[in-house]
Design an enzyme around this catalytic site. Structure first.
Site, PDB file in Angstrom:
ATOM      1  N   LYS A  87      39.709  44.432  46.654  1.00  0.00           N
ATOM      2  CA  LYS A  87      40.534  44.081  45.511  1.00  0.00           C
ATOM      3  C   LYS A  87      41.982  44.110  45.975  1.00  0.00           C
ATOM      4  CE  LYS A  87      40.127  43.335  40.978  1.00  0.00           C
ATOM      5  NZ  LYS A  87      39.054  42.701  40.227  1.00  0.00           N
TER       6      LYS A  87
ATOM      7  N   VAL B 136      35.867  35.022  27.886  1.00  0.00           N
ATOM      8  CA  VAL B 136      34.416  35.278  28.008  1.00  0.00           C
ATOM      9  C   VAL B 136      33.784  35.408  26.623  1.00  0.00           C
ATOM     10  CG1 VAL B 136      32.632  36.826  28.900  1.00  0.00           C
ATOM     11  CG2 VAL B 136      34.725  36.473  30.206  1.00  0.00           C
TER      12      VAL B 136
ATOM     13  N   GLY C  40      36.236  41.270  21.043  1.00  0.00           N
ATOM     14  CA  GLY C  40      37.102  40.496  21.930  1.00  0.00           C
ATOM     15  C   GLY C  40      36.558  39.105  22.146  1.00  0.00           C
ATOM     16  N   VAL C  41      37.254  38.099  21.552  1.00  0.00           N
ATOM     17  CA  VAL C  41      36.784  36.719  21.721  1.00  0.00           C
ATOM     18  C   VAL C  41      37.799  35.931  22.555  1.00  0.00           C
ATOM     19  CG1 VAL C  41      35.169  36.522  19.811  1.00  0.00           C
ATOM     20  CG2 VAL C  41      37.614  36.240  19.351  1.00  0.00           C
ATOM     21  N   GLY C  42      38.083  36.462  23.730  1.00  0.00           N
ATOM     22  CA  GLY C  42      38.948  35.791  24.694  1.00  0.00           C
ATOM     23  C   GLY C  42      38.124  34.773  25.469  1.00  0.00           C
TER      24      GLY C  42
HETATM   25  P1  NAI Z   1      40.723  37.694  27.857  1.00  0.00           P
HETATM   26  O1  NAI Z   1      42.041  38.337  28.037  1.00  0.00           O
HETATM   27  O2  NAI Z   1      40.636  36.201  27.841  1.00  0.00           O
HETATM   28  O3  NAI Z   1      40.030  38.228  26.508  1.00  0.00           O
HETATM   29  C1  NAI Z   1      40.114  39.528  26.045  1.00  0.00           C
HETATM   30  C2  NAI Z   1      40.219  39.455  24.530  1.00  0.00           C
HETATM   31  O4  NAI Z   1      40.146  40.774  23.994  1.00  0.00           O
HETATM   32  C3  NAI Z   1      41.540  38.845  24.044  1.00  0.00           C
HETATM   33  O5  NAI Z   1      41.278  37.830  23.095  1.00  0.00           O
HETATM   34  C4  NAI Z   1      42.277  40.040  23.433  1.00  0.00           C
HETATM   35  O6  NAI Z   1      43.119  39.662  22.368  1.00  0.00           O
HETATM   36  C5  NAI Z   1      41.109  40.881  22.976  1.00  0.00           C
HETATM   37  N1  NAI Z   1      41.406  42.306  22.772  1.00  0.00           N
HETATM   38  C6  NAI Z   1      42.229  43.120  23.479  1.00  0.00           C
HETATM   39  N2  NAI Z   1      42.179  44.367  22.988  1.00  0.00           N
HETATM   40  C7  NAI Z   1      41.300  44.351  21.957  1.00  0.00           C
HETATM   41  C8  NAI Z   1      40.817  45.323  21.064  1.00  0.00           C
HETATM   42  N3  NAI Z   1      41.221  46.594  21.116  1.00  0.00           N
HETATM   43  N4  NAI Z   1      39.906  44.964  20.133  1.00  0.00           N
HETATM   44  C9  NAI Z   1      39.491  43.672  20.054  1.00  0.00           C
HETATM   45  N5  NAI Z   1      39.914  42.706  20.870  1.00  0.00           N
HETATM   46  C10 NAI Z   1      40.813  43.034  21.815  1.00  0.00           C
HETATM   47  O7  NAI Z   1      39.790  38.307  29.006  1.00  0.00           O
HETATM   48  P2  NAI Z   1      38.378  37.781  29.499  1.00  0.00           P
HETATM   49  O8  NAI Z   1      38.570  37.018  30.752  1.00  0.00           O
HETATM   50  O9  NAI Z   1      37.631  37.165  28.364  1.00  0.00           O
HETATM   51  O10 NAI Z   1      37.671  39.145  29.918  1.00  0.00           O
HETATM   52  C11 NAI Z   1      37.125  40.034  28.951  1.00  0.00           C
HETATM   53  C12 NAI Z   1      36.641  41.290  29.658  1.00  0.00           C
HETATM   54  O11 NAI Z   1      35.627  40.964  30.598  1.00  0.00           O
HETATM   55  C13 NAI Z   1      37.718  42.023  30.452  1.00  0.00           C
HETATM   56  O12 NAI Z   1      37.467  43.415  30.361  1.00  0.00           O
HETATM   57  C14 NAI Z   1      37.506  41.550  31.867  1.00  0.00           C
HETATM   58  O13 NAI Z   1      37.949  42.504  32.810  1.00  0.00           O
HETATM   59  C15 NAI Z   1      36.000  41.408  31.901  1.00  0.00           C
HETATM   60  N6  NAI Z   1      35.523  40.445  32.887  1.00  0.00           N
HETATM   61  C16 NAI Z   1      35.924  39.145  32.814  1.00  0.00           C
HETATM   62  C17 NAI Z   1      35.455  38.229  33.749  1.00  0.00           C
HETATM   63  C18 NAI Z   1      35.820  36.774  33.667  1.00  0.00           C
HETATM   64  O14 NAI Z   1      35.153  35.961  34.323  1.00  0.00           O
HETATM   65  N7  NAI Z   1      36.826  36.388  32.905  1.00  0.00           N
HETATM   66  C19 NAI Z   1      34.539  38.639  34.848  1.00  0.00           C
HETATM   67  C20 NAI Z   1      34.131  40.032  34.774  1.00  0.00           C
HETATM   68  C21 NAI Z   1      34.635  40.894  33.838  1.00  0.00           C
END
Ligand code: NAI
Length: 360
Positions: free
Chosen positions: A80, A184, A180-182
């Site tokens: 990392k 993923v 969390g609907v980011g």
């Molecule tokens: P992202 O940043 O696109 O989505 C995260 C979402 O969670 C955002 O919409 C944010 O507003 C929301 N959020 C933050 N704090 C919150 C809370 N307390 N309650 C509810 N919602 C909250 O990130 P992404 O890429 O979707 O990743 C999500 C998780 O999965 C992270 O923990 C990341 O480390 C993990 N992950 C992601 C991968 C990927 O391919 N993107 C691969 C492996 C793990």
């Protein structure tokens, strides 16, 4: 503390500090293990309060990558990188290219990818200085955003867990609560809706929440309320540390299967979940779809091959849950054992050296 102790000498192979005063680059690359192959892991660009925090983070994350790659059956080690600073303030072409040269100096022992604070476009810039980079945009021959691949893997894990907990892998009619609907989480909701599941969602970002509600008809709850939702599966897809001694007694789900890294706040939480009869699918097995996808870039990217490899998460989760049941341990412990034993077993086999010039 001595310097070797500080850089995780008991556990890590190598830690490299890179510095470019002109661009302000300060980077730390941690190689936890190359026993299975080159150490693959993303570059986190983050405004750490202290340099010590950055070091602790990169050491912890690189070890987690070794476990993730091993459990996913990849011939890759764990590494990392962190770049210290606010990406919005200091990210520049010069800085990224200087970083690319630091990565290149490791000659392929470390392969980078995107992570928090870095994008596929950044990987393209880094790739001008080193070929040891994955996750470049699709237009440049890469695999692009790993999030859909990660969501695909989470769904595969959910099918496996459903089979075990409910006696059928069919998710239609099941209720899944997604925190969390980011990138993923939103993609996962789309897949769940297609699979006939009902979804309940929350997010701190109102706009994202609204988008998902409108696109997929999900029910919306407030941020704290997600832990009280009566559901079949809870999917933490926000930040780490959602499952704690405080939230566990509130949960009304049968299983936890989500994308977030480090979902359990402490080791004791895995035991507390088992005592409550909640099946916890280990995060680093469930969310390996992204790393499996980018790893396919190393030999020339092919989505079909990547998808087949991602779907094997189903079988890995089966094996983990079976070991946990059989040995009376938590699924988290079973997954760590599985990953560590493969590193020891296959890593040891690699004592037979190939001819000079072999990359592995
Ligand atoms: P992202 O940043 O696109 O989505 C995260 C979402 O969670 C955002 O919409 C944010 O507003 C929301 N959020 C933050 N704090 C919150 C809370 N307390 N309650 C509810 N919602 C909250 O990130 P992404 O890429 O979707 O990743 C999500 C998780 O999965 C992270 O923990 C990341 O480390 C993990 N992950 C992601 C991968 C990927 O391919 N993107 C691969 C492996 C793990």
């Amino acid at each position: 503390m001595g310097v070797f102790e500080a850089i995780g000498a008991g556990t890590h192979e190598e830690v490299l500090f890179g510095n470019d005063p002109v661009s302000g680059l300060k980077t730390i690359i941690a190689i936890h293990s190359t026993a299975l192959g080159p150490a693959l892991g993303g570059t986190r660009f983050f405004a750490y309060r202290h340099e010590d925090d950055a070091l602790a983070d990169v050491l912890r994350l690189s070890r987690a990558m070794s476990l993730k790659a091993s459990a996913a059956g990849l011939d890759l080690g764990g590494g990392k990188a962190v770049i210290i600073g606010d990406p919005r303030a200091i990210k520049s072409e010069r800085l990224l290219r200087a970083y690319g040269r630091v990565v290149d100096s490791l000659g392929g022992r470390y392969i980078t990818a995107e992570d928090v604070g870095t994008t596929a476009d950044d990987m393209e810039i880094i790739s001008r200085e080193t070929s040891w980079v994955t996750g470049v945009p699709e237009a440049d021959g890469g695999s692009g955003d790993p999030s859909p691949a990660t969501a695909r893997g989470v769904l595969a894990a959910m099918h496996a867990v459903a089979e075990r907990v409910f006696g059928s892998d069919d998710l239609s009619g099941r209720t899944v609560a997604v925190q969390g609907v980011g990138k993923v989480g939103a993609n996962l909701v789309e897949r769940l809706t297609k699979a006939g599941a009902r979804t309940v969602v929350t997010d701190v970002d109102e706009d994202r929440l609204d988008e998902v509600r409108r696109a997929h008809g999900s029910e919306v709850v407030d941020v704290d309320g997600i832990f009280d939702v009566e559901c079949d599966i809870l999917a933490p897809c926000a930040m780490g540390g959602a499952i704690t001694a405080v939230t566990i007694p509130r949960l009304r789900c049968r299983a936890i299967v989500g994308a977030a890294n480090n979902q359990l706040a402490s080791g004791r939480d895995a035991i507390a979940l088992r005592e409550r009869g909640i099946v916890y699918a280990p995060d680093f097995v469930v969310n390996a779809g992204g790393v499996i996808n980018v790893s396919e870039e190393i030999g020339g990217y092919d989505w079909k091959r990547a998808a087949t490899a991602i779907d094997r998460i189903h079988e890995t989760i089966n094996a983990v849950l079976e070991t946990a049941d059989g040995e009376g341990i938590t699924p988290h412990e079973a997954a760590v054992r599985l990953a560590e034993s493969r590193i020891a077993d296959i890593g040891e086999l690699r004592r037979w050296r190939r001819s000079q010039g072999s990359q592995r």
